[in-house]
Design an enzyme around this catalytic site. Structure first.
Site, PDB file in Angstrom:
ATOM      1  N   ASP A  71    -112.797  -1.278  75.418  1.00 27.08           N
ATOM      2  CA  ASP A  71    -113.057   0.105  75.031  1.00 27.08           C
ATOM      3  C   ASP A  71    -113.630   0.959  76.160  1.00 27.08           C
ATOM      4  O   ASP A  71    -113.768   2.166  76.015  1.00 27.08           O
ATOM      5  CB  ASP A  71    -114.036   0.153  73.844  1.00 27.08           C
ATOM      6  CG  ASP A  71    -113.404  -0.410  72.596  1.00 27.08           C
ATOM      7  OD1 ASP A  71    -112.222  -0.114  72.368  1.00 27.08           O
ATOM      8  OD2 ASP A  71    -114.079  -1.139  71.856  1.00 27.08           O
TER       9      ASP A  71
ATOM     10  N   HIS B 179    -119.445  -8.418  75.006  1.00 27.70           N
ATOM     11  CA  HIS B 179    -118.474  -8.911  74.033  1.00 27.70           C
ATOM     12  C   HIS B 179    -118.984 -10.216  73.461  1.00 27.70           C
ATOM     13  O   HIS B 179    -119.598 -11.004  74.177  1.00 27.70           O
ATOM     14  CB  HIS B 179    -117.102  -9.118  74.702  1.00 27.70           C
ATOM     15  CG  HIS B 179    -116.004  -9.190  73.712  1.00 27.70           C
ATOM     16  ND1 HIS B 179    -115.652 -10.356  73.076  1.00 27.70           N
ATOM     17  CD2 HIS B 179    -115.209  -8.219  73.202  1.00 27.70           C
ATOM     18  CE1 HIS B 179    -114.683 -10.100  72.238  1.00 27.70           C
ATOM     19  NE2 HIS B 179    -114.395  -8.814  72.278  1.00 27.70           N
TER      20      HIS B 179
HETATM   21  N1  CMC Z   1    -125.997  -2.709  76.388  1.00 31.50           N
HETATM   22  C1  CMC Z   1    -127.223  -3.243  76.595  1.00 31.50           C
HETATM   23  N2  CMC Z   1    -127.573  -4.490  76.210  1.00 31.50           N
HETATM   24  C2  CMC Z   1    -126.655  -5.218  75.567  1.00 31.50           C
HETATM   25  C3  CMC Z   1    -125.348  -4.735  75.313  1.00 31.50           C
HETATM   26  C4  CMC Z   1    -125.038  -3.434  75.750  1.00 31.50           C
HETATM   27  N3  CMC Z   1    -123.817  -2.925  75.532  1.00 31.50           N
HETATM   28  N4  CMC Z   1    -124.640  -5.673  74.655  1.00 31.50           N
HETATM   29  C5  CMC Z   1    -125.459  -6.713  74.498  1.00 31.50           C
HETATM   30  N5  CMC Z   1    -126.675  -6.461  75.051  1.00 31.50           N
HETATM   31  C6  CMC Z   1    -127.815  -7.375  75.136  1.00 31.50           C
HETATM   32  C7  CMC Z   1    -128.537  -7.493  73.794  1.00 31.50           C
HETATM   33  O1  CMC Z   1    -129.579  -6.548  73.679  1.00 31.50           O
HETATM   34  C8  CMC Z   1    -129.020  -8.919  73.871  1.00 31.50           C
HETATM   35  O2  CMC Z   1    -130.156  -8.934  74.704  1.00 31.50           O
HETATM   36  P1  CMC Z   1    -131.379  -9.988  74.415  1.00 31.50           P
HETATM   37  O3  CMC Z   1    -130.769 -11.352  74.592  1.00 31.50           O
HETATM   38  O4  CMC Z   1    -132.417  -9.636  75.422  1.00 31.50           O
HETATM   39  O5  CMC Z   1    -131.810  -9.718  73.011  1.00 31.50           O
HETATM   40  C9  CMC Z   1    -127.908  -9.671  74.600  1.00 31.50           C
HETATM   41  O6  CMC Z   1    -127.303  -8.671  75.430  1.00 31.50           O
HETATM   42  C10 CMC Z   1    -126.874 -10.298  73.676  1.00 31.50           C
HETATM   43  O7  CMC Z   1    -126.359  -9.279  72.822  1.00 31.50           O
HETATM   44  P2  CMC Z   1    -125.951  -9.480  71.299  1.00 31.50           P
HETATM   45  O8  CMC Z   1    -126.007  -8.177  70.599  1.00 31.50           O
HETATM   46  O9  CMC Z   1    -126.747 -10.635  70.731  1.00 31.50           O
HETATM   47  O10 CMC Z   1    -124.450  -9.983  71.471  1.00 31.50           O
HETATM   48  P3  CMC Z   1    -123.359 -10.015  70.345  1.00 31.50           P
HETATM   49  O11 CMC Z   1    -122.381 -11.044  70.758  1.00 31.50           O
HETATM   50  O12 CMC Z   1    -123.989 -10.154  68.995  1.00 31.50           O
HETATM   51  O13 CMC Z   1    -122.734  -8.526  70.395  1.00 31.50           O
HETATM   52  C11 CMC Z   1    -121.423  -6.677  71.056  1.00 31.50           C
HETATM   53  C12 CMC Z   1    -121.565  -8.215  71.088  1.00 31.50           C
HETATM   54  C13 CMC Z   1    -120.023  -6.307  71.553  1.00 31.50           C
HETATM   55  C14 CMC Z   1    -121.575  -6.162  69.612  1.00 31.50           C
HETATM   56  C15 CMC Z   1    -122.517  -6.051  71.980  1.00 31.50           C
HETATM   57  O14 CMC Z   1    -122.341  -6.498  73.306  1.00 31.50           O
HETATM   58  C16 CMC Z   1    -122.522  -4.520  71.928  1.00 31.50           C
HETATM   59  O15 CMC Z   1    -123.178  -3.943  71.054  1.00 31.50           O
HETATM   60  N6  CMC Z   1    -121.784  -3.842  72.860  1.00 31.50           N
HETATM   61  C17 CMC Z   1    -121.647  -2.387  72.811  1.00 31.50           C
HETATM   62  C18 CMC Z   1    -120.611  -1.997  71.770  1.00 31.50           C
HETATM   63  C19 CMC Z   1    -119.203  -2.270  72.224  1.00 31.50           C
HETATM   64  O16 CMC Z   1    -118.810  -1.959  73.340  1.00 31.50           O
HETATM   65  N7  CMC Z   1    -118.403  -2.841  71.304  1.00 31.50           N
HETATM   66  C20 CMC Z   1    -116.962  -3.098  71.554  1.00 31.50           C
HETATM   67  C21 CMC Z   1    -116.638  -4.555  71.590  1.00 31.50           C
HETATM   68  S1  CMC Z   1    -115.023  -4.877  72.288  1.00 31.50           S
HETATM   69  C22 CMC Z   1    -113.899  -4.136  71.200  1.00 31.50           C
HETATM   70  C23 CMC Z   1    -113.667  -4.978  70.017  1.00 31.50           C
HETATM   71  O17 CMC Z   1    -112.958  -5.983  70.124  1.00 31.50           O
HETATM   72  O18 CMC Z   1    -114.192  -4.619  68.952  1.00 31.50           O
END
Ligand code: CMC
Length: 428
Positions: free
Chosen positions: A364, A307
């Protein structure tokens, strides 16, 4: 003396005001930065940018705290109803018994949608995604209720727009479901409260009165409450920014629905079940899928994990996980993917990759398992998220209007080509 921050650029120092919120959050106010210094700030994805001052929802990602208008989410999920929470978010206070009754009455008076709205369904291909339909249908409501189009409305007019938006959404969502089955739509009945009415239109039949199980009504209330607002997330920010150009409530909410659709946001609830199903079909080897999620050359991510704001735990996920066990037991449902989900969580929570990056199950991760147990098909899950999030979008839209916020218009740093001379095509 008010706290300030100092910014040094070259040999010049600038004083910037510091703003403090009621829960002690601090921000450096850069609203005059460009005028003072000629510089803008750059923050792609708004990871550190406060876009507004809001009194609706407080969220502390480190402590895993979520409160609507000051009330902890745990208390609301346990004791309140969705419609009471909707009132709280939109109007700022918990309603008295009388106010809640009149709110419910007003809503039930506006649940019917114009009959011509049904014609839109004939135009959608039978397998088209319910989120695309919902976004189009909500936008189309503006054509039938043009009184909501006035950019400046009186308090009463604004309130009527809000009531209509909330009331008609439940009808539109249930009709999308009925149409996806090829079944006749079921009309709302004023004797039911909002959530029961929605379930009646969704699972009811024309030929006989269907009794909705109280376990299902409770579960639906809980899920909708947990999704009702989440401060400045992608869809709420979209609603505010669209509304800031004085777009009407239907256009603004429709844009929010589109933002929610993506699998990184609300679309994750559908993606989680699809992922769990895939893992099940693949033999249920969770270690293999955890390894794939960690592999930077593999696009697979563990859906329902991570998140932007929560870095310890998502309080909604905790409540949902517990509710999931209770509801499945009460409904006598035994879903194999629940075991896979629990195993994935257990492995991921111990794995350094997830621990170091502070990746935990989000709202989710378990919600889809409950929706499925209640009888919803997978592609309806994100639509249910939208139904739950609607009061939050409305509250954000109303607050933005009441605060008379300026049109949202970020700056950029241009990194494209500098001036080029046009060359005729024959000479290129
Ligand atoms: N699986 C594997 N690696 C992950 C995941 C995941 N679900 N989420 C983040 N990471 C890794 C990412 O690759 C990155 O690694 P590195 O630092 O080595 O490059 C690190 O963790 C930080 O991730 P980010 O993408 O920079 O973080 P963000 O804050 O931009 O994204 C997120 C947050 C929710 C989009 C992301 O965690 C994600 O894609 N999760 C899966 C989709 C999901 O479950 N979304 C629902 C969110 S909650 C409902 C809502 O309120 O919408």
């Amino acid at each position: 003396m008010a706290e300030t921050a100092q910014l040094k650029i070259g040999d010049k120092t600038f004083e910037l005001p510091v703003i403090e919120g009621t829960e002690g959050e601090k921000a450096i106010d850069i609203s005059k930065l460009r005028d003072q210094t000629g510089y803008v700030t750059l923050d792609i994805g708004y990871k550190n940018t406060g876009a507004t001052k809001s009194a609706i929802t407080f969220l502390d990602g480190e402590q895993g705290i979520l409160k609507y208008r000051g009330y902890p989410i745990e208390q609301l999920a346990e004791k309140s109803s969705f419609i009471e929470v909707a009132y709280l978010l939109i109007y700022g206070e918990l309603p008295s018994a009388e106010k809640l009754k009149s709110f419910q009455y007003e809503l039930s008076r506006h649940t019917l949608v114009h009959e011509d709205m049904k014609k839109f369904f004939d135009g959608f291909p039978s397998k088209s995604h319910p989120m695309g339909q919902l976004s189009s249908l909500v936008s189309a409501l503006s054509a039938f209720y043009p009184e909501s189009l006035k950019p400046s409305q009186t308090t009463e007019e604004l309130n009527q727009s809000i009531i209509k938006m909330l009331a008609k959404m439940a009808t539109v969502v249930s009709w999308i479901y009925k149409k996806s089955l090829g079944h006749p739509v079921i009309y709302p009945q004023n004797k039911y409260d909002y959530v029961t009415n929605f379930l009646h239109m969704t699972f009811g039949q024309r030929t006989e009165e269907v009794e909705i199980d109280p376990v299902v009504i409770d579960a639906m209330n809980k899920l909708l409450i947990l999704h009702a607002d989440h401060e400045q997330n992608c869809s709420a920010s979209t609603v505010r920014i669209v509304g800031s150009s004085d777009s009407n409530i239907y256009a603004s909410v429709s844009a929010g629905i589109s933002a929610l659709w993506g699998p990184l946001h609300g679309g994750a609830n559908q993606a989680v079940i699809e992922m769990l199903e895939k893992i099940k079909e693949d033999g249920g080897d969770t270690d293999k899928w955890i390894a794939k999620a960690k592999d930077k050359n593999d696009p697979f991510r563990l859906m329902g994990f991570g998140h932007r704001v929560y870095k310890n735990f998502d309080p909604r996920a905790r409540i949902i996980k517990k509710a999931c066990d209770d509801i499945l037991e009460k409904l006598g449902v035994n879903d194999e993917v629940l075991e896979i989900a629990k195993k994935l969580e257990e492995v991921a929570l111990k794995d350094p990759y997830f621990v170091e990056r502070k990746l935990y199950p989000n709202v989710d991760f378990y919600s889809g398992i409950i929706y499925r147990a209640l009888g919803f098909p997978t592609d309806m899950f994100t639509v249910l998220f939208a139904l739950g999030r609607l009061p939050g979008w409305i509250a954000q839209w109303k607050e933005m209007k009441e605060n008379k916020e300026p049109i949202g218009r970020p700056r950029q740093i241009y990194v494209g080509a500098t001036t080029k001379e046009y060359v005729e095509i024959a000479n290129r």
